[in-house]
Design a protein around this motif. Structure first.
Motif, PDB file in Angstrom:
ATOM      1  N   UNK A  37      21.945  58.906 -28.626  1.00  0.00           N
ATOM      2  CA  UNK A  37      23.205  59.572 -28.268  1.00  0.00           C
ATOM      3  C   UNK A  37      23.064  61.072 -27.982  1.00  0.00           C
ATOM      4  N   UNK A  38      22.284  61.782 -28.785  1.00  0.00           N
ATOM      5  CA  UNK A  38      22.204  63.237 -28.610  1.00  0.00           C
ATOM      6  C   UNK A  38      21.606  63.647 -27.263  1.00  0.00           C
ATOM      7  N   UNK A  39      20.446  63.116 -26.849  1.00  0.00           N
ATOM      8  CA  UNK A  39      19.947  63.458 -25.504  1.00  0.00           C
ATOM      9  C   UNK A  39      20.910  63.008 -24.402  1.00  0.00           C
ATOM     10  N   UNK A  40      21.628  61.904 -24.629  1.00  0.00           N
ATOM     11  CA  UNK A  40      22.591  61.440 -23.637  1.00  0.00           C
ATOM     12  C   UNK A  40      23.741  62.418 -23.446  1.00  0.00           C
ATOM     13  N   UNK A  44      24.332  65.803 -19.238  1.00  0.00           N
ATOM     14  CA  UNK A  44      25.295  66.385 -18.295  1.00  0.00           C
ATOM     15  C   UNK A  44      25.364  67.904 -18.378  1.00  0.00           C
ATOM     16  N   UNK A  45      25.188  68.449 -19.574  1.00  0.00           N
ATOM     17  CA  UNK A  45      25.218  69.919 -19.698  1.00  0.00           C
ATOM     18  C   UNK A  45      24.035  70.544 -18.973  1.00  0.00           C
ATOM     19  N   UNK A  46      22.887  69.856 -18.976  1.00  0.00           N
ATOM     20  CA  UNK A  46      21.705  70.388 -18.319  1.00  0.00           C
ATOM     21  C   UNK A  46      21.807  70.258 -16.804  1.00  0.00           C
TER      22      UNK A  46
END
Length: 71
Positions: A37-40, A44-46
């Motif tokens: 979940x965290x990398x997911x 979008x922010x990146x």
């Protein structure tokens, strides 16, 4: 006979779009794997940055200009 050009652009008939169904694209890439979940949430922010938006807009603006003003 009229042949489609780059990105479906035909020099004599304008633009033609042939959408590919999303399931077909997913199947072509292989099995869909779950992600953490965290990398997911971070992705979008990146990928969504002002510079990327400017570059994408400039690309589509040049593309539209070539279609609307070919000479």
């Amino acid at each position: 006979m009229d042949q489609p050009g780059v990105n479906g652009i035909s020099p004599t008939s304008g633009v033609s779009f042939t959408p590919t169904p999303a399931p077909a694209l997913a199947m072509a890439a292989g099995e869909i794997q779950p992600i953490q979940p965290e990398p997911g949430k971070e992705a979008p922010r990146w990928t969504s940055t002002p510079r990327r938006h400017e570059a994408t807009f400039a690309c589509y603006a040049r593309w539209a200009d070539r279609i609307l003003h070919p000479f």
